[in-house]
Motif scaffolding. Structure first.
Motif, PDB file in Angstrom:
ATOM      1  N   PRO A 258     -46.558 107.615 -87.772  1.00  0.00           N
ATOM      2  CA  PRO A 258     -45.523 108.571 -87.355  1.00  0.00           C
ATOM      3  C   PRO A 258     -45.335 109.744 -88.304  1.00  0.00           C
ATOM      4  CG  PRO A 258     -44.608 106.363 -87.705  1.00  0.00           C
ATOM      5  CD  PRO A 258     -46.074 106.236 -87.782  1.00  0.00           C
ATOM      6  N   GLY A 259     -45.386 109.488 -89.614  1.00  0.00           N
ATOM      7  CA  GLY A 259     -45.214 110.583 -90.564  1.00  0.00           C
ATOM      8  C   GLY A 259     -46.285 111.635 -90.422  1.00  0.00           C
ATOM      9  N   LYS A 260     -47.522 111.199 -90.217  1.00  0.00           N
ATOM     10  CA  LYS A 260     -48.631 112.133 -90.048  1.00  0.00           C
ATOM     11  C   LYS A 260     -48.506 112.896 -88.730  1.00  0.00           C
ATOM     12  CE  LYS A 260     -51.024 111.409 -93.810  1.00  0.00           C
ATOM     13  NZ  LYS A 260     -51.197 112.486 -94.819  1.00  0.00           N
TER      14      LYS A 260
ATOM     15  N   GLY B  33     -41.557 118.489 -93.557  1.00  0.00           N
ATOM     16  CA  GLY B  33     -40.698 117.798 -94.518  1.00  0.00           C
ATOM     17  C   GLY B  33     -40.367 116.389 -94.067  1.00  0.00           C
ATOM     18  N   ALA B  34     -40.069 116.242 -92.775  1.00  0.00           N
ATOM     19  CA  ALA B  34     -39.767 114.915 -92.232  1.00  0.00           C
ATOM     20  C   ALA B  34     -40.981 114.009 -92.325  1.00  0.00           C
ATOM     21  CB  ALA B  34     -39.300 115.040 -90.789  1.00  0.00           C
ATOM     22  N   GLY B  35     -42.144 114.556 -91.976  1.00  0.00           N
ATOM     23  CA  GLY B  35     -43.362 113.764 -92.020  1.00  0.00           C
ATOM     24  C   GLY B  35     -43.706 113.293 -93.420  1.00  0.00           C
TER      25      GLY B  35
ATOM     26  N   LYS C 296     -32.587 103.931 -91.051  1.00  0.00           N
ATOM     27  CA  LYS C 296     -32.189 104.585 -92.303  1.00  0.00           C
ATOM     28  C   LYS C 296     -33.295 105.528 -92.806  1.00  0.00           C
ATOM     29  CE  LYS C 296     -33.673 100.708 -95.242  1.00  0.00           C
ATOM     30  NZ  LYS C 296     -34.769 101.423 -95.897  1.00  0.00           N
ATOM     31  N   ASP C 297     -34.546 105.187 -92.489  1.00  0.00           N
ATOM     32  CA  ASP C 297     -35.653 106.057 -92.882  1.00  0.00           C
ATOM     33  C   ASP C 297     -35.687 107.316 -92.015  1.00  0.00           C
ATOM     34  OD1 ASP C 297     -36.703 104.224 -94.862  1.00  0.00           O
ATOM     35  OD2 ASP C 297     -37.338 102.990 -93.171  1.00  0.00           O
ATOM     36  N   LEU C 298     -35.256 107.178 -90.766  1.00  0.00           N
ATOM     37  CA  LEU C 298     -35.149 108.348 -89.897  1.00  0.00           C
ATOM     38  C   LEU C 298     -34.108 109.311 -90.460  1.00  0.00           C
ATOM     39  CD1 LEU C 298     -35.844 109.870 -87.283  1.00  0.00           C
ATOM     40  CD2 LEU C 298     -34.106 108.484 -86.121  1.00  0.00           C
ATOM     41  N   VAL C 299     -32.995 108.773 -90.933  1.00  0.00           N
ATOM     42  CA  VAL C 299     -31.975 109.608 -91.579  1.00  0.00           C
ATOM     43  C   VAL C 299     -32.581 110.330 -92.770  1.00  0.00           C
ATOM     44  CG1 VAL C 299     -29.787 109.615 -92.837  1.00  0.00           C
ATOM     45  CG2 VAL C 299     -30.066 108.127 -90.842  1.00  0.00           C
ATOM     46  N   HIS C 300     -33.312 109.599 -93.586  1.00  0.00           N
ATOM     47  CA  HIS C 300     -33.953 110.187 -94.776  1.00  0.00           C
ATOM     48  C   HIS C 300     -34.912 111.305 -94.373  1.00  0.00           C
ATOM     49  CE1 HIS C 300     -35.856 110.538 -98.665  1.00  0.00           C
ATOM     50  NE2 HIS C 300     -37.022 110.173 -98.172  1.00  0.00           N
ATOM     51  N   ALA C 301     -35.685 111.077 -93.319  1.00  0.00           N
ATOM     52  CA  ALA C 301     -36.657 112.068 -92.875  1.00  0.00           C
ATOM     53  C   ALA C 301     -35.971 113.326 -92.350  1.00  0.00           C
ATOM     54  CB  ALA C 301     -37.557 111.471 -91.794  1.00  0.00           C
ATOM     55  N   LEU C 302     -34.913 113.150 -91.569  1.00  0.00           N
ATOM     56  CA  LEU C 302     -34.226 114.307 -91.016  1.00  0.00           C
ATOM     57  C   LEU C 302     -33.432 115.051 -92.082  1.00  0.00           C
ATOM     58  CD1 LEU C 302     -33.135 112.882 -87.553  1.00  0.00           C
ATOM     59  CD2 LEU C 302     -34.895 114.589 -88.033  1.00  0.00           C
ATOM     60  N   ARG C 303     -32.973 114.331 -93.091  1.00  0.00           N
ATOM     61  CA  ARG C 303     -32.325 115.017 -94.211  1.00  0.00           C
ATOM     62  C   ARG C 303     -33.353 115.858 -94.978  1.00  0.00           C
ATOM     63  NH1 ARG C 303     -27.528 114.785 -95.969  1.00  0.00           N
ATOM     64  NH2 ARG C 303     -27.003 112.850 -94.868  1.00  0.00           N
TER      65      ARG C 303
ATOM     66  N   ALA D 231     -35.939 117.170 -93.616  1.00  0.00           N
ATOM     67  CA  ALA D 231     -36.194 118.314 -92.739  1.00  0.00           C
ATOM     68  C   ALA D 231     -35.135 119.391 -92.937  1.00  0.00           C
ATOM     69  CB  ALA D 231     -36.223 117.859 -91.287  1.00  0.00           C
ATOM     70  N   LEU D 232     -33.877 118.976 -93.012  1.00  0.00           N
ATOM     71  CA  LEU D 232     -32.786 119.923 -93.225  1.00  0.00           C
ATOM     72  C   LEU D 232     -32.936 120.632 -94.568  1.00  0.00           C
ATOM     73  CD1 LEU D 232     -30.025 121.184 -92.560  1.00  0.00           C
ATOM     74  CD2 LEU D 232     -28.966 119.100 -93.482  1.00  0.00           C
TER      75      LEU D 232
END
Length: 226
Positions: free
Chosen positions: A74-76, A103-105, A117-124, A126-127
């Motif tokens: 997913p990250g890639k 950034g999210a990837g 919780k990792d989705l939160v980290h990824a979107l943060r 990205a922000l």
């Protein structure tokens, strides 16, 4: 979307995988396609009148790239989305959205699946990438006004133990609230800032497309269940 056992809690936690991310990207592309003219109309009032067209072109290219990358974690996948947007979307939105997805990837790394919780980290991440590139803060009448409250709402909801479907719903609500809040603002960043007080009374197109991104996330989470 599968399940991952938490060694600490001894519970099964819903996790996000490549299929989830691909579905999210496809849903974003469809939303952008559906709302292309509306996004362009919003941009015509305070920008270059090309936000909808540019975003539609970029996400059409993204869908093609992602379809050919079914063996990526997913990250890639998200990194691929970001690189594609940077290379195909004109104006400011290409670099901003592209940097956000990259950034999210990068935040997700090589993992085959990840927890909410990792989705939160990824979107943060990205922000932070958006703000690092555009130097915008909440209140500047940009996509940050929708993105920041969405990430904050998602974080609170996940921390409170709500399901991914519930958390993404709260994120979408916050993004839409932030989007609507841009109407009375005077733009302080981007081309809209050149208008000064004349930018007041118009909804920011970048905040609007950001709300579509989080709406797509909510739909995918709802389809796969809690």
């Amino acid at each position: 979307m599968g399940r991952l056992r938490s060694a600490e809690a001894g519970e099964d936690l819903r996790v996000v995988d490549t299929a989830f991310v691909r579905s999210w990207v496809e849903d974003i592309a469809q939303s952008i396609e559906d709302q292309r003219d509306y996004l362009t109309q919003l941009d015509a009032a305070i920008g270059d009148a090309d936000h909808g067209t540019n975003m539609q072109r970029g996400f059409s290219a993204v869908v093609e790239k992602v379809a050919a990358a079914d063996d990526l974690p997913p990250g890639k996948v998200l990194t691929t989305v970001g690189m594609t947007l940077i290379s195909t979307v004109g104006g400011a939105s290409g670099p901003l959205y592209g940097t956000a997805f990259r950034g999210a990837g990068k935040a997700l790394g090589e993992a085959e699946a990840f927890e909410p919780k990792d989705l939160v980290h990824a979107l943060r991440a990205a922000l932070e990438a958006i703000q690092g590139l555009g130097a915008a803060a909440e209140g500047d009448k940009t996509m940050v006004d929708a993105f920041a409250p969405a990430v904050q709402a998602l974080d609170r909801s996940v921390a409170a133990g709500e399901t991914l479907a519930e958390a993404t719903s709260r994120a979408r609500e916050a993004a839409e609230g932030g989007m609507r809040a841009t109407v009375p603002m005077q733009a302080r960043k981007g081309r809209a800032s050149y208008l000064g007080p004349r930018s007041v009374g118009h909804q920011d197109p970048g905040a609007t497309s950001t709300a579509l991104v989080f709406s797509a996330l909510e739909r995918v989470a709802a389809r796969v269940g809690p």
